[in-house]
Design a protein around this motif. Sequence first.
Motif, PDB file in Angstrom:
ATOM      1  N   ASP A 414       0.850  -1.197   0.000  1.00  0.00           N
ATOM      2  CA  ASP A 414       0.000   0.000   0.000  1.00  0.00           C
ATOM      3  C   ASP A 414       0.882   1.241   0.000  1.00  0.00           C
ATOM      4  OD1 ASP A 414      -2.272  -1.518   0.098  1.00  0.00           O
ATOM      5  OD2 ASP A 414      -2.501  -1.372   2.280  1.00  0.00           O
ATOM      6  N   GLY A 415       0.455   2.270  -0.723  1.00  0.00           N
ATOM      7  CA  GLY A 415       1.147   3.552  -0.666  1.00  0.00           C
ATOM      8  C   GLY A 415       1.962   3.868  -1.895  1.00  0.00           C
ATOM      9  N   PHE A 416       2.791   4.906  -1.765  1.00  0.00           N
ATOM     10  CA  PHE A 416       3.515   5.434  -2.922  1.00  0.00           C
ATOM     11  C   PHE A 416       4.607   6.392  -2.468  1.00  0.00           C
ATOM     12  CE2 PHE A 416      -0.292   7.901  -1.972  1.00  0.00           C
ATOM     13  CZ  PHE A 416       0.239   9.147  -1.734  1.00  0.00           C
ATOM     14  N   VAL A 417       5.458   6.747  -3.430  1.00  0.00           N
ATOM     15  CA  VAL A 417       6.474   7.799  -3.262  1.00  0.00           C
ATOM     16  C   VAL A 417       6.122   8.935  -4.205  1.00  0.00           C
ATOM     17  CG1 VAL A 417       8.910   8.419  -3.456  1.00  0.00           C
ATOM     18  CG2 VAL A 417       8.268   6.123  -2.692  1.00  0.00           C
ATOM     19  N   THR A 418       6.105  10.161  -3.696  1.00  0.00           N
ATOM     20  CA  THR A 418       5.877  11.337  -4.534  1.00  0.00           C
ATOM     21  C   THR A 418       7.061  12.297  -4.380  1.00  0.00           C
ATOM     22  OG1 THR A 418       3.469  11.230  -4.336  1.00  0.00           O
ATOM     23  CG2 THR A 418       4.412  13.343  -4.975  1.00  0.00           C
ATOM     24  N   VAL A 419       7.564  12.769  -5.488  1.00  0.00           N
ATOM     25  CA  VAL A 419       8.675  13.723  -5.492  1.00  0.00           C
ATOM     26  C   VAL A 419       8.207  15.016  -6.154  1.00  0.00           C
ATOM     27  CG1 VAL A 419      11.026  14.192  -6.285  1.00  0.00           C
ATOM     28  CG2 VAL A 419      10.392  11.887  -5.594  1.00  0.00           C
ATOM     29  N   VAL A 420       8.540  16.150  -5.529  1.00  0.00           N
ATOM     30  CA  VAL A 420       8.190  17.479  -6.053  1.00  0.00           C
ATOM     31  C   VAL A 420       9.477  18.194  -6.439  1.00  0.00           C
ATOM     32  CG1 VAL A 420       7.080  19.688  -5.574  1.00  0.00           C
ATOM     33  CG2 VAL A 420       6.185  17.580  -4.545  1.00  0.00           C
ATOM     34  N   ALA A 421       9.508  18.780  -7.633  1.00  0.00           N
ATOM     35  CA  ALA A 421      10.719  19.464  -8.096  1.00  0.00           C
ATOM     36  C   ALA A 421      10.373  20.746  -8.827  1.00  0.00           C
ATOM     37  CB  ALA A 421      11.528  18.537  -9.011  1.00  0.00           C
ATOM     38  N   ASP A 422      11.380  21.586  -8.964  1.00  0.00           N
ATOM     39  CA  ASP A 422      11.252  22.800  -9.758  1.00  0.00           C
ATOM     40  C   ASP A 422      11.247  22.404 -11.232  1.00  0.00           C
ATOM     41  OD1 ASP A 422      11.404  25.577 -10.532  1.00  0.00           O
ATOM     42  OD2 ASP A 422      13.533  25.237 -10.916  1.00  0.00           O
ATOM     43  N   ALA A 423      10.195  22.807 -11.947  1.00  0.00           N
ATOM     44  CA  ALA A 423      10.021  22.343 -13.328  1.00  0.00           C
ATOM     45  C   ALA A 423      11.145  22.820 -14.240  1.00  0.00           C
ATOM     46  CB  ALA A 423       8.672  22.821 -13.864  1.00  0.00           C
ATOM     47  N   GLY A 430      10.879  18.734  -2.503  1.00  0.00           N
ATOM     48  CA  GLY A 430      10.213  18.044  -1.404  1.00  0.00           C
ATOM     49  C   GLY A 430       9.777  16.656  -1.832  1.00  0.00           C
ATOM     50  N   ALA A 431       9.282  15.911  -0.870  1.00  0.00           N
ATOM     51  CA  ALA A 431       8.821  14.556  -1.158  1.00  0.00           C
ATOM     52  C   ALA A 431       7.888  14.094  -0.057  1.00  0.00           C
ATOM     53  CB  ALA A 431       9.999  13.595  -1.270  1.00  0.00           C
ATOM     54  N   SER A 432       7.057  13.134  -0.381  1.00  0.00           N
ATOM     55  CA  SER A 432       6.182  12.505   0.609  1.00  0.00           C
ATOM     56  C   SER A 432       6.081  11.025   0.269  1.00  0.00           C
ATOM     57  CB  SER A 432       4.798  13.146   0.619  1.00  0.00           C
ATOM     58  OG  SER A 432       4.189  13.098  -0.655  1.00  0.00           O
ATOM     59  N   ILE A 433       6.053  10.222   1.322  1.00  0.00           N
ATOM     60  CA  ILE A 433       5.988   8.777   1.154  1.00  0.00           C
ATOM     61  C   ILE A 433       4.987   8.214   2.144  1.00  0.00           C
ATOM     62  CG2 ILE A 433       7.283   6.607   1.184  1.00  0.00           C
ATOM     63  CD1 ILE A 433       9.849   8.230   0.860  1.00  0.00           C
ATOM     64  N   VAL A 434       4.137   7.338   1.686  1.00  0.00           N
ATOM     65  CA  VAL A 434       3.317   6.533   2.581  1.00  0.00           C
ATOM     66  C   VAL A 434       3.497   5.090   2.133  1.00  0.00           C
ATOM     67  CG1 VAL A 434       1.236   6.920   1.162  1.00  0.00           C
ATOM     68  CG2 VAL A 434       1.019   6.080   3.521  1.00  0.00           C
ATOM     69  N   GLY A 435       3.896   4.243   3.065  1.00  0.00           N
ATOM     70  CA  GLY A 435       4.130   2.856   2.698  1.00  0.00           C
ATOM     71  C   GLY A 435       5.223   2.233   3.547  1.00  0.00           C
ATOM     72  N   PRO A 436       5.665   1.033   3.160  1.00  0.00           N
ATOM     73  CA  PRO A 436       6.660   0.310   3.945  1.00  0.00           C
ATOM     74  C   PRO A 436       7.985   1.060   4.018  1.00  0.00           C
ATOM     75  CG  PRO A 436       6.356  -0.730   1.797  1.00  0.00           C
ATOM     76  CD  PRO A 436       5.260   0.288   1.949  1.00  0.00           C
TER      77      PRO A 436
END
Length: 489
Positions: A414-423, A430-436
């Motif tokens: 369950d969950g994912f990794v998200t990465v935010v960057a300057d285009a 930044g980044a956010s992760i929910v999961g193992p």
Amino acid sequence: MVVGDVTTGTDVLVIGAGPAGYVAAIRAGQLELDVTLVEKDAYGGTCLNHGCIPSKALISATDVAHEARYAEEMGIHADPDVDFGEMVDWKDDIVEQLTGGVEKLCKANGVDLLEGTATFVDENTVRVSHDGDGQGSETVSFEHAIVATGSRPIEIPNFSYADEPVLNSRQALALESVPDSLVIVGAGYIGMELASVFAKLGTDVTVIEMRDSILPGYDDDLTRPVRQRADDLGIEFEFGYTASEWHEHGDDGGIRVLAERAATDGGVAAGETTDTGDALSLEADSVLVAVGREPVSDTPDLAAAGVETDERGFVETDSQARTSTEHIFAVGDVAGEPMLAHKSSAEGAVAAAVIAGEPAAIDHQAIPAVVFTDPEIATIGLSEAEAIDSGFETVTGQFPFQASGRALTTGESDGFVTVVADAEAGYVLGASIVGPEASELIAELGLAIELGATLEDVASTVHAHPTLSESVMEAAENALGEAIHTLNR
């Protein structure tokens, strides 16, 4: 000075031996300063003794039992017999090992340890009162002081922690037996972590939250897997309520917890089941209050040293941890949000360096926040919304753990990794992760932010296979439109 006091002097006086204080003391000792560390309770502070470490020990232990019990799809059929007493002993052994290690490290780095409660007399002197009859007190003069007195659980009206059925997080982690039923007030990170622990031990858990969702402050996409797992564990939720009082109920030592509709703008989430009236009544063995923490800034009598606090009691500091009294510093929870042990340690090291005359400053842009729920949540840097508000044109990439071979082989996908960057430049923001293992994976993205790395840097770094860390690489590749194991946006 009190007649009969013993008077000593030191270059640096540190008040509080938690993650902020003991790190500050050790670092100051390494920088060849004369250091005295005052602690009234136990070395390691709340984190090592009553918070981070014991809670994570119980989380790990209950996860083992739960995973074994529900591993049929792996061909494992088991019904573990959990001896809670032995589990607690194991947890306590870990705490004792770590706190003993802190004491040894302090001594090895030349730190003088002083047991007692420190109270400022003026801006260059404290009085240390020793616990116990006839122990007296002593006066310590200093050139610099570091206030690291930490925080404590907030107590709400009509729920005194002196009453046996009412628990704070420290008391909950020290229970000698598992309650059959438990009401938890507050669905923040402490409430949700402990809700999972006790539910996996077989406790009937009900969580009361005044807002309309769990883990306020985190995006819904991050909290959704945690809420689903909590539902699977049988944890009940009552949103839109505040606990108002409790009283004894029945002949078996049980209690009844009463709650009232919260006066909030958020209302109650659609589809939630709650009492139809304005009041709620819940029966339980105990009630755990987990509505947050407040700074311990009253006991040291900071005003006597001219140290200013804000309306919430936090000590106001600058980027070098200095307070309104220039030679007195404040670090850790007492110095404000975020109340995180790793943030506290970083501030302690900065304060010691500044006192020693080295260039140092606090940088909060890349401090990870982690919730050790099931599954874990970890964030760092800017969210997409925060980045846009800061004027960035953003690009994001995401990789689901359901597409990770390693996650699937652990049974936790369950969950994912998200990465935010300057285009434009590609810098990771930044980044956010929910999961193992989110708590472990977030470190790579923190390093990327600190080093000014780009999406291409992360994506072109070869990651071992099969590992969960590949999901970080794939999220960066997804932001670039180059992901292999998920559809590109």
